[in-house]
Design a protein around this motif. Sequence first.
Motif, PDB file in Angstrom:
ATOM      1  N   GLY A   1       4.722  77.929  31.002  1.00  0.00           N
ATOM      2  CA  GLY A   1       5.057  79.384  30.146  1.00  0.00           C
ATOM      3  C   GLY A   1       4.618  78.789  28.672  1.00  0.00           C
TER       4      GLY A   1
ATOM      5  N   THR B   1      10.733  75.482  32.681  1.00  0.00           N
ATOM      6  CA  THR B   1      10.133  76.702  32.991  1.00  0.00           C
ATOM      7  C   THR B   1      10.607  77.846  32.184  1.00  0.00           C
ATOM      8  OG1 THR B   1      11.737  77.223  34.816  1.00  0.00           O
ATOM      9  CG2 THR B   1       9.694  75.610  35.251  1.00  0.00           C
TER      10      THR B   1
ATOM     11  N   THR C   1       9.049  81.696  31.986  1.00  0.00           N
ATOM     12  CA  THR C   1       7.922  82.561  32.359  1.00  0.00           C
ATOM     13  C   THR C   1       8.711  84.070  32.398  1.00  0.00           C
ATOM     14  OG1 THR C   1       7.947  82.635  34.743  1.00  0.00           O
ATOM     15  CG2 THR C   1       6.550  80.930  33.698  1.00  0.00           C
TER      16      THR C   1
ATOM     17  N   THR D   1       8.254  85.729  35.141  1.00  0.00           N
ATOM     18  CA  THR D   1       7.799  86.169  36.628  1.00  0.00           C
ATOM     19  C   THR D   1       8.967  87.209  37.079  1.00  0.00           C
ATOM     20  OG1 THR D   1       7.179  85.154  38.836  1.00  0.00           O
ATOM     21  CG2 THR D   1       9.044  84.104  37.443  1.00  0.00           C
TER      22      THR D   1
ATOM     23  N   LEU E   1       6.962  78.798  41.181  1.00  0.00           N
ATOM     24  CA  LEU E   1       5.918  78.324  40.326  1.00  0.00           C
ATOM     25  C   LEU E   1       5.894  76.832  40.297  1.00  0.00           C
ATOM     26  CD1 LEU E   1       6.483  80.542  37.358  1.00  0.00           C
ATOM     27  CD2 LEU E   1       4.876  80.973  39.005  1.00  0.00           C
TER      28      LEU E   1
ATOM     29  N   VAL F   1      15.542  75.596  33.782  1.00  0.00           N
ATOM     30  CA  VAL F   1      14.754  76.736  34.604  1.00  0.00           C
ATOM     31  C   VAL F   1      15.701  77.809  34.058  1.00  0.00           C
ATOM     32  CG1 VAL F   1      14.530  78.051  36.668  1.00  0.00           C
ATOM     33  CG2 VAL F   1      14.671  75.804  36.900  1.00  0.00           C
TER      34      VAL F   1
ATOM     35  N   GLY G   1      13.422  81.205  32.875  1.00  0.00           N
ATOM     36  CA  GLY G   1      12.734  82.590  33.182  1.00  0.00           C
ATOM     37  C   GLY G   1      13.022  83.341  34.221  1.00  0.00           C
ATOM     38  N   GLY G   2      12.293  84.338  34.410  1.00  0.00           N
ATOM     39  CA  GLY G   2      12.580  85.360  35.384  1.00  0.00           C
ATOM     40  C   GLY G   2      13.061  86.664  34.971  1.00  0.00           C
TER      41      GLY G   2
ATOM     42  N   GLU H   1      11.590  80.663  39.699  1.00  0.00           N
ATOM     43  CA  GLU H   1      10.488  79.780  39.112  1.00  0.00           C
ATOM     44  C   GLU H   1      10.256  78.401  39.667  1.00  0.00           C
ATOM     45  OE1 GLU H   1      10.080  80.725  34.535  1.00  0.00           O
ATOM     46  OE2 GLU H   1      11.913  79.830  34.925  1.00  0.00           O
TER      47      GLU H   1
ATOM     48  N   GLU I   1      17.094  81.101  41.928  1.00  0.00           N
ATOM     49  CA  GLU I   1      17.393  79.920  42.488  1.00  0.00           C
ATOM     50  C   GLU I   1      18.514  79.533  43.052  1.00  0.00           C
ATOM     51  OE1 GLU I   1      13.745  80.089  39.467  1.00  0.00           O
ATOM     52  OE2 GLU I   1      16.073  80.292  39.522  1.00  0.00           O
TER      53      GLU I   1
ATOM     54  N   ARG J   1      19.896  75.811  35.885  1.00  0.00           N
ATOM     55  CA  ARG J   1      19.568  76.901  36.051  1.00  0.00           C
ATOM     56  C   ARG J   1      20.398  78.289  34.944  1.00  0.00           C
ATOM     57  NH1 ARG J   1      17.764  81.870  35.908  1.00  0.00           N
ATOM     58  NH2 ARG J   1      16.393  82.812  37.512  1.00  0.00           N
TER      59      ARG J   1
END
Length: 320
Positions: free
Chosen positions: A136, A202, A204, A206, A212, A226, A228-229, A236, A261, A297
């Motif tokens: 990202g 990560t 992003t 998404t 990813l 982790v 994003g999302g 991710e 996740e 996460r």
Amino acid sequence: MTGPVTVDAAQMAGTPQMVRVIDALGEMFADLVAGRTDSPARTVIEHGPQRVLLVSPAVWERRGVGSVKITTLTPDNPGRGLPLIHGVVALTDLTTGQITALLDGAELTAVRTGAVAALATRWCAAEDAEDLAVIGAGVQARSLVRAVAAVRRIRSVRVFSRTRDRAEQFADWVRDAVPHPVHASVCDSAKAAVADAAIICTATSTSDNTPLVEADWVAPGAHVNVIGGTHPDAIELDPALLADAVAVVEDRTAALDGAGEVRAALAAGLIGVDDLHELGRLVTGGVRVGGRTSVLRTVGMAIEDTAAAVALHEGAAPVA
């Protein structure tokens, strides 16, 4: 009567402010896991395809403060040349009820999210970890670099983004933003970026449930943040990694509600709820990583905004 102080994005910048937020979050998570404070669920209003209005109130009793954050999340904003997130945070004094500060909500969100990742990195990553991979290249990715560089002496940053131009701009920014010499490079794939990295982040937007980052790309002993999302089932990182890693979450209930996740790993029987270690237990010594692969996460919690807001308000330099 004096009105609230305004704290803008420029006053939240810099390593000292970031470290102040990281430390405040450490105190807050210790209180959270000990039951000395809590974090109410956010009010979420969806008003279009993945467009969200969120209202997040919380109080941190020991510090005598509360906050309310109003945030909008608009995934198609980057195509308009606008930020993904807009918002404002009102900080209050619990004794008098006065609103003491108004803070830029988008920047505070970026800072505190990066700071949560840095707090986990402080406790999970090897002391000599110096190679960082970032998936990202947006605002949150920049905050993650600032935050992680505040707790580890990062010497190499590899970035992957689906938009090559943004990745190139991000790499240029990294070279100027990190307060010591760092090699920043753009990779052609997420796999190339994370290969052998000691720390992986990560970040992003998404909305997909296809990972990813695959589990077998992550080096043994690495730490992964982790971030994003855009919805509770977005993914991710390959959930399979959680089966062998120390899985860290801010709060179990929050993770069960909003961490893609975690939800996928539980549904597949890869982990149980007891395998989720709350960040407060890490900070207070109840969980030790011991060189194992680890994954944080995050989903974001209202009490994090409160802790970050008081730290940033106390540390903000007056405007000249």
